[in-house]
Design a protein around this motif. Structure first.
Motif, PDB file in Angstrom:
ATOM      1  N   ILE A 126       0.830  -1.199   0.000  1.00  0.00           N
ATOM      2  CA  ILE A 126       0.000   0.000   0.000  1.00  0.00           C
ATOM      3  C   ILE A 126       0.865   1.248   0.000  1.00  0.00           C
ATOM      4  CG2 ILE A 126      -1.542   1.367   1.459  1.00  0.00           C
ATOM      5  CD1 ILE A 126      -2.854  -1.187   2.326  1.00  0.00           C
ATOM      6  N   TRP A 127       2.017   1.175   0.727  1.00  0.00           N
ATOM      7  CA  TRP A 127       2.831   2.384   0.879  1.00  0.00           C
ATOM      8  C   TRP A 127       3.475   2.808  -0.426  1.00  0.00           C
ATOM      9  CZ3 TRP A 127       1.589   5.250   4.586  1.00  0.00           C
ATOM     10  CH2 TRP A 127       0.922   4.655   5.649  1.00  0.00           C
ATOM     11  N   THR A 128       3.742   1.886  -1.303  1.00  0.00           N
ATOM     12  CA  THR A 128       4.257   2.247  -2.619  1.00  0.00           C
ATOM     13  C   THR A 128       3.225   3.108  -3.328  1.00  0.00           C
ATOM     14  OG1 THR A 128       5.040  -0.019  -2.593  1.00  0.00           O
ATOM     15  CG2 THR A 128       5.434   1.235  -4.596  1.00  0.00           C
ATOM     16  N   ALA A 129       1.966   2.680  -3.276  1.00  0.00           N
ATOM     17  CA  ALA A 129       0.896   3.422  -3.948  1.00  0.00           C
ATOM     18  C   ALA A 129       0.711   4.786  -3.312  1.00  0.00           C
ATOM     19  CB  ALA A 129      -0.398   2.618  -3.879  1.00  0.00           C
ATOM     20  N   ILE A 130       0.677   4.806  -1.963  1.00  0.00           N
ATOM     21  CA  ILE A 130       0.464   6.091  -1.289  1.00  0.00           C
ATOM     22  C   ILE A 130       1.632   7.029  -1.583  1.00  0.00           C
ATOM     23  CG2 ILE A 130       0.323   7.218   0.967  1.00  0.00           C
ATOM     24  CD1 ILE A 130      -1.278   4.905   1.968  1.00  0.00           C
ATOM     25  N   GLY A 131       2.855   6.517  -1.498  1.00  0.00           N
ATOM     26  CA  GLY A 131       4.042   7.339  -1.779  1.00  0.00           C
ATOM     27  C   GLY A 131       4.001   7.894  -3.184  1.00  0.00           C
ATOM     28  N   ALA A 132       3.655   7.035  -4.154  1.00  0.00           N
ATOM     29  CA  ALA A 132       3.610   7.478  -5.545  1.00  0.00           C
ATOM     30  C   ALA A 132       2.552   8.550  -5.746  1.00  0.00           C
ATOM     31  CB  ALA A 132       3.345   6.274  -6.450  1.00  0.00           C
ATOM     32  N   SER A 133       1.350   8.379  -5.121  1.00  0.00           N
ATOM     33  CA  SER A 133       0.298   9.383  -5.296  1.00  0.00           C
ATOM     34  C   SER A 133       0.742  10.709  -4.716  1.00  0.00           C
ATOM     35  CB  SER A 133      -1.002   8.963  -4.604  1.00  0.00           C
ATOM     36  OG  SER A 133      -1.143   7.591  -4.609  1.00  0.00           O
ATOM     37  N   ILE A 134       1.355  10.664  -3.525  1.00  0.00           N
ATOM     38  CA  ILE A 134       1.779  11.928  -2.903  1.00  0.00           C
ATOM     39  C   ILE A 134       2.843  12.599  -3.764  1.00  0.00           C
ATOM     40  CG2 ILE A 134       2.979  12.905  -0.917  1.00  0.00           C
ATOM     41  CD1 ILE A 134       1.479  10.982   0.825  1.00  0.00           C
ATOM     42  N   ALA A 135       3.763  11.799  -4.308  1.00  0.00           N
ATOM     43  CA  ALA A 135       4.806  12.365  -5.169  1.00  0.00           C
ATOM     44  C   ALA A 135       4.173  13.041  -6.384  1.00  0.00           C
ATOM     45  CB  ALA A 135       5.763  11.272  -5.597  1.00  0.00           C
ATOM     46  N   CYS A 136       3.155  12.397  -6.977  1.00  0.00           N
ATOM     47  CA  CYS A 136       2.463  12.981  -8.138  1.00  0.00           C
ATOM     48  C   CYS A 136       1.832  14.322  -7.777  1.00  0.00           C
ATOM     49  CB  CYS A 136       1.359  12.047  -8.625  1.00  0.00           C
ATOM     50  SG  CYS A 136       2.007  10.739  -9.634  1.00  0.00           S
ATOM     51  N   ILE A 137       1.110  14.313  -6.634  1.00  0.00           N
ATOM     52  CA  ILE A 137       0.444  15.543  -6.213  1.00  0.00           C
ATOM     53  C   ILE A 137       1.485  16.641  -5.997  1.00  0.00           C
ATOM     54  CG2 ILE A 137      -0.923  16.603  -4.366  1.00  0.00           C
ATOM     55  CD1 ILE A 137      -2.221  13.818  -3.982  1.00  0.00           C
ATOM     56  N   ALA A 138       2.611  16.283  -5.349  1.00  0.00           N
ATOM     57  CA  ALA A 138       3.662  17.259  -5.080  1.00  0.00           C
ATOM     58  C   ALA A 138       4.216  17.822  -6.389  1.00  0.00           C
ATOM     59  CB  ALA A 138       4.777  16.598  -4.270  1.00  0.00           C
ATOM     60  N   PHE A 139       4.346  16.948  -7.387  1.00  0.00           N
ATOM     61  CA  PHE A 139       4.871  17.347  -8.687  1.00  0.00           C
ATOM     62  C   PHE A 139       3.946  18.362  -9.364  1.00  0.00           C
ATOM     63  CE2 PHE A 139       6.159  16.468 -13.110  1.00  0.00           C
ATOM     64  CZ  PHE A 139       7.537  16.609 -12.946  1.00  0.00           C
ATOM     65  N   ILE A 140       2.648  18.036  -9.351  1.00  0.00           N
ATOM     66  CA  ILE A 140       1.664  18.945  -9.950  1.00  0.00           C
ATOM     67  C   ILE A 140       1.676  20.288  -9.214  1.00  0.00           C
ATOM     68  CG2 ILE A 140      -0.817  19.304 -10.338  1.00  0.00           C
ATOM     69  CD1 ILE A 140      -0.999  16.197 -10.564  1.00  0.00           C
ATOM     70  N   TYR A 141       1.735  20.210  -7.896  1.00  0.00           N
ATOM     71  CA  TYR A 141       1.739  21.421  -7.081  1.00  0.00           C
ATOM     72  C   TYR A 141       2.973  22.259  -7.399  1.00  0.00           C
ATOM     73  CZ  TYR A 141       1.222  24.382  -2.950  1.00  0.00           C
ATOM     74  OH  TYR A 141       1.067  25.454  -2.119  1.00  0.00           O
ATOM     75  N   ALA A 142       4.125  21.597  -7.570  1.00  0.00           N
ATOM     76  CA  ALA A 142       5.363  22.314  -7.894  1.00  0.00           C
ATOM     77  C   ALA A 142       5.198  23.054  -9.226  1.00  0.00           C
ATOM     78  CB  ALA A 142       6.527  21.329  -7.964  1.00  0.00           C
ATOM     79  N   GLY A 143       4.583  22.369 -10.215  1.00  0.00           N
ATOM     80  CA  GLY A 143       4.334  23.003 -11.509  1.00  0.00           C
ATOM     81  C   GLY A 143       3.481  24.252 -11.346  1.00  0.00           C
ATOM     82  N   TYR A 144       2.420  24.117 -10.550  1.00  0.00           N
ATOM     83  CA  TYR A 144       1.533  25.243 -10.294  1.00  0.00           C
ATOM     84  C   TYR A 144       2.291  26.409  -9.659  1.00  0.00           C
ATOM     85  CZ  TYR A 144      -1.714  27.945  -7.424  1.00  0.00           C
ATOM     86  OH  TYR A 144      -2.361  28.968  -6.797  1.00  0.00           O
ATOM     87  N   LEU A 145       3.194  26.075  -8.687  1.00  0.00           N
ATOM     88  CA  LEU A 145       3.948  27.116  -7.996  1.00  0.00           C
ATOM     89  C   LEU A 145       4.869  27.867  -8.954  1.00  0.00           C
ATOM     90  CD1 LEU A 145       4.999  25.626  -4.527  1.00  0.00           C
ATOM     91  CD2 LEU A 145       3.262  27.332  -5.047  1.00  0.00           C
ATOM     92  N   ILE A 146       5.514  27.102  -9.855  1.00  0.00           N
ATOM     93  CA  ILE A 146       6.435  27.720 -10.808  1.00  0.00           C
ATOM     94  C   ILE A 146       5.680  28.698 -11.701  1.00  0.00           C
ATOM     95  CG2 ILE A 146       7.876  27.269 -12.838  1.00  0.00           C
ATOM     96  CD1 ILE A 146       8.661  24.602 -11.421  1.00  0.00           C
ATOM     97  N   VAL A 147       4.556  28.205 -12.267  1.00  0.00           N
ATOM     98  CA  VAL A 147       3.752  29.065 -13.134  1.00  0.00           C
ATOM     99  C   VAL A 147       3.276  30.290 -12.361  1.00  0.00           C
ATOM    100  CG1 VAL A 147       1.612  29.199 -14.484  1.00  0.00           C
ATOM    101  CG2 VAL A 147       3.035  27.133 -14.579  1.00  0.00           C
TER     102      VAL A 147
END
Ligand code: UDP
Ligand code: MG
Length: 331
Positions: free
Chosen positions: A252-273
């Motif tokens: 389960i933790w692989t899935a949770i870790g991956a989802s959080i990483a994805c969200i963080a990535f999208i958020y980082a993109g938003y912050l840059i823009v």
């Protein structure tokens, strides 16, 4: 008759099957006499020997799980007068799961029935269980249809437990079937071969498979004495159950870790823009703290979970015996 078993039905050919009743006991001096007399009465009344309805032979094996009261002395007294009764003493309290394993290993019966000494597993069921076995079943489960003798908390936590474990475990376990069941010699041999340390018998019983039938009964209240399971012990047993039945919680933790990483990535993109278009914002202390604490929490939980598995691997690798027998009577 069931192929592969070592007896003839109803003793044809003079071969009477032996049934071993295995009873783990821990501080049960007040319940033993009543248990023995009920079992003897059941054996005497359930089969009509005069009419040619022959009962199997019975042995009753008590496993004294390091009792600190007079349990062992009481059983020894019975051993002297009743050849059916046998006793093994463990060198300390190893817990019911280990005590049961000890009893199953010394039992020599063609079938083995684990029973609680407090008569919560009704002896009336012995005859129907044995009949099903003689008709060919290798495992006869006994399912409690009515748990009204348990407290509301115990009932709802048991329900939640079966729900969780059956949605996670690789081999589902039947709800409300306890350790009380009949196991054919073939099933007992299979169980005795399993070398795992954190024994969760209900899980092992279902894992071995075999052709099984299920009988239903209403669980009565304890005959005397008090329950030996404290809430903390039950939580431990439930955890053992989940962790020994599945490795899904690790994945389960692989899935949770991956989802959080994805969200963080999208958020980082938003912050840059956002920074490019609107310029630097006032630094967001609150949101930063939330993110740090949330991820820190997740980290600790997943570390703890890994620890649960690694701890069990460590116990297994040490390879200590499941129990130590300090004394035996009647073998
Ligand atoms: N028991 C045991 N070792 C332990 C705890 C319990 O051998 O550490 C035995 C106990 O003597 C009884 C059976 O396991 O024969 C079931 O225990 P109890 O009735 O206390 O459990 P409950 O019915 O409340 O689940
Ligand atoms: Mg009980």
């Amino acid at each position: 008759m069931l192929e592969g078993t070592s007896f003839d039905v109803a003793g044809v050919g003079g071969n009477v099957p032996l049934v071993s009743i295995v009873v783990p006991v821990f501080n049960e001096q007040d319940t033993i006499a009543r248990f023995i007399s009920e079992i003897e009465a059941t054996i005497a009344s359930a089969w009509d020997e005069a009419a040619g309805d022959k009962p199997p032979c019975f042995e009753i094996i008590f496993v004294d799980d390091g009792s600190r009261d007079d349990t062992s002395r009481v059983v020894r007294e019975f051993c002297r007068t009743n050849p059916r009764i046998k006793l093994i003493c463990l060198s300390r309290n190893f817990g019911k799961e280990s005590a049961l394993s000890a009893g199953m290993r010394v039992a020599t019966g063609d079938a083995v029935i684990p029973m609680d000494v407090d008569l919560q597993d009704p002896p009336d069921l012995l005859r129907p269980m044995i009949d099903q076995w003689r008709a060919g079943a290798q495992v006869v489960n006994a399912r409690r249809v009515d748990r009204s003798s348990d407290t509301a908390i115990k009932r709802s936590s048991a329900r939640a437990f079966y729900k969780v474990i059956n949605s996670l475990a690789d081999h589902p376990i039947e709800p409300d079937v306890g350790d009380f069941r009949l196991l054919d010699r073939a099933a007992v041999n299979a169980l005795n071969r399993l070398g795992e340390h954190n024994r969760f018998n209900k899980g092992l019983f279902s894992w071995i498979g075999f052709q099984s039938v299920t009988l239903e009964y209403t669980r009565p209240a304890r005959s005397a004495g008090t329950s030996k399971w404290k809430a903390s012990k039950l939580v431990g047993l439930a955890l053992d159950g989940v962790i020994s039945s599945t490795t899904l919680p690790l994945r389960i933790w692989t899935a949770i870790g991956a989802s959080i990483a994805c969200i963080a990535f999208i958020y980082a993109g938003y912050l840059i823009v956002n920074t490019l278009v609107w310029g630097a914002d006032t630094p967001g202390y609150a949101s930063l703290m939330v993110a740090i604490l949330f991820l820190g929490g997740l980290n600790l939980v997943s570390l703890g979970l890994l620890g649960e598995y690694i701890g069990r691997i460590a116990t297994q690798v040490r390879g200590r015996p499941l129990y130590i027998i300090s004394d035996s009577v009647g073998f």
